[in-house]
Each structure stands twice: as C-alpha cells, then as structure tokens.
Design an enzyme around this catalytic site. Structure first.
Site, PDB file in Angstrom:
ATOM      1  CG  ASN A  12      28.707   1.486  31.537  1.00  0.00           C
ATOM      2  OD1 ASN A  12      27.530   1.257  31.832  1.00  0.00           O
ATOM      3  ND2 ASN A  12      29.708   1.321  32.388  1.00  0.00           N
ATOM      4  CE  LYS A  14      30.255   4.421  34.230  1.00  0.00           C
ATOM      5  NZ  LYS A  14      31.390   4.998  34.953  1.00  0.00           N
ATOM      6  CG  HIS A  99      32.433  -0.869  35.008  1.00  0.00           C
ATOM      7  ND1 HIS A  99      32.577  -0.006  36.067  1.00  0.00           N
ATOM      8  CD2 HIS A  99      32.543  -0.128  33.879  1.00  0.00           C
ATOM      9  CE1 HIS A  99      32.758   1.223  35.579  1.00  0.00           C
ATOM     10  NE2 HIS A  99      32.734   1.173  34.261  1.00  0.00           N
ATOM     11  CD  GLU A 101      31.277   2.842  37.864  1.00  0.00           C
ATOM     12  OE1 GLU A 101      30.194   2.480  37.370  1.00  0.00           O
ATOM     13  OE2 GLU A 101      31.941   3.810  37.414  1.00  0.00           O
ATOM     14  CD  GLU A 170      35.834   1.466  31.574  1.00  0.00           C
ATOM     15  OE1 GLU A 170      35.328   2.346  30.879  1.00  0.00           O
ATOM     16  OE2 GLU A 170      35.223   0.897  32.491  1.00  0.00           O
ATOM     17  N   GLY A 176      34.989   8.971  35.205  1.00  0.00           N
ATOM     18  CA  GLY A 176      34.101   9.979  35.768  1.00  0.00           C
ATOM     19  C   GLY A 176      34.814  11.152  36.414  1.00  0.00           C
ATOM     20  CB  SER A 212      37.433  11.244  31.365  1.00  0.00           C
ATOM     21  OG  SER A 212      37.071  11.169  32.741  1.00  0.00           O
TER      22      SER A 212
END
Ligand code: 13P
Length: 247
Positions: A12, A14, A99, A101, A170, A176, A212
């Site tokens: 991904n 992003k 996701h 985010e 996730e 991250g 990660s």
C-alpha cells in the site's frame, strides 16, 4: 484436512510516489517477482493517478495492482470519487476498503466500508477489507468487540460475496510505528476473524496482517496458521524491501 491458501503480499503505497520514482520501483518489482516462491501473489495498491503507469509497467508480470479506495456509488454526481468500473478500466484486481486512515481521517463508517466492498465486488474487483483496533481499544480489552463490529456489515453481505473478499487485520497502533504485533497477538485475532468467516461459510478467505511488516518479521508472522500474507506500507516503497518480505 488442511486447505492451503495462496499467500498474498500486497503493498500500500499510500500517498507516496511520483512518475520517476514509481518507474524505478515498478521495474524493480518486475525484475524480482520471478524469484518469489511459487504460491505467493504479489500486488501493489497505488494512488489513483498512477494506475495507468502501474498497469502499463506491470502488465504481463507476476505482480497484480489495485487502488487504495473505491466509491460505494456506481456513477454520478460524486465529485472526487472513483468508481469500481473506472478501476476495472485500468485492469485493477484489488481495491482496499476501510483502511484505518480512511476510517479515522475521513470518518468512514463500518456500513460505508461494507457498501464499498459490495460496490467493488459488483465491478469484479476483489475488495481488501481492512479492520483493526486502536491502542486505547486494545488496552480496554475491546479488540474482538471492535473487529466483530467492523466486520458485521461485511459478513451481512452473505457467503457468496464474502468468499470473494480479502480481509486485512491492521492494528492501528502497529501502522507506521515500527511496533509490529507479535505473531501470537496477530494469530489470536486472525483466528477469531477466521472463526467469524467460517461461521457464515467463508472460512478460506485470505486474512492478511498489516502494521510495520518488514523482511525481519515477515517469516515469523507468515508461520502462523491463520496469517495468509501481509499488507505492507512503508516497506513497499523500496523494491528490494518489499520483495524480501515475499521471499
Ligand atoms: P506500515 O507497513 O508502514 O506500518 O503500514 C501498514 C499499512 O497501513 C498498510 O496498509
């Protein structure tokens, strides 16, 4: 009886990249994809403007591609949205939906995420439905409750639909941050997700872990019985790092 599921290692990107950097990354993936173990599917989810570039570069390679989001709507006056049919025009195989985010920064609800998954399926895409708890939710022992709540409207789409999706677990606190879930922590949640899928007759759906993931921790995660691959952020931006995860 053990049924072996194909492993899927998906990047991904992003909101990273540009034409020049992407060209190098995509060429690196094409060059290295051949040496990845048989039975592992590679894929990258790129920003919308670069779908044409990715489809051109990856056509005929062992690497599939997809988008990072898809509209719940088929077409119409929805400024800024991108439909499943548009993604199919660029031969996308996958679309991420929900996701963390998107959920946290764009207020996407569990219902909207399920509607996006349904729209993706209607266009012949494979939605990769992302779920995961925040650190506060984990600390409050709410992990399973959060995952069940996020999955419920997706499972309500029914077995026929759910058998065509991919689920990605996730944990938000691992995204991250460099702080990966331990293989045991991830496996515990994956097994619960597997049980929920099994209960509606979709027990063989691929369940990816994300947060990660890098070459150093991929093997121990992939050794877990219910971890079928990875959704990779940062480490998918360098071809050697991404390929090393799949290898
Ligand atoms: P990182 O691999 O950078 O933690 O990102 C994970 C992720 O959000 C993939 O969708």
């Amino acid at each position: 009886m053990t049924i072996s599921r194909t492993r899927l290692v998906m990047g991904n990107w992003k909101m990273h990249g540009n034409l020049a950097d992407n060209a190098k990354l995509l060429a690196g993936l094409c060059a290295g994809a051949g040496s990845i173990a048989a039975g592992t599917q590679l894929a990258v989810c790129v920003p919308f403007p670069y779908l044409a570039q990715a489809s051109e570069a990856l056509k005929g390679s062992a690497v599939a591609w997809g988008a990072q989001d898809v509209s719940a709507q088929a077409q119409g006056a929805f400024t800024g949205e991108v439909s499943g049919a548009m993604l199919k025009d660029f031969a996308c195989r996958y679309a991420l939906v929900g996701h963390s985010e998107r959920r946290s920064l764009h207020g996407e609800s569990d219902q909207l995420v399920a509607a996006k998954a349904k729209a993706a399926l209607a266009s012949g895409l494979t939605p990769v439905v992302c779920v995961g708890e925040s650190l506060a939710e984990r600390d409050a022992n709410q992990v399973m409750a959060v995952i069940q709540r996020q999955l419920a409207p997706v499972l309500a789409l029914g077995a026929e639909a759910v058998n065509k999706i991919v689920v990605a677990y996730e944990p938000v606190w691992a995204i991250g941050t460099g702080r990966t879930a331990t293989p045991e922590q991830a496996q515990e949640v994956h097994a619960a997700i597997r049980a929920a899928l099994q209960a509606i007759g979709a027990g063989q759906v691929q369940i990816l872990y994300g947060g990660s993931v890098k070459a150093a921790n991929a093997a121990s995660l992939f050794a877990m019985p219910d971890i079928d691959g990875a959704l990779v952020g940062g480490a998918s931006l360098v071809a050697e790092d991404f390929l090393a995860i799949a290898a």
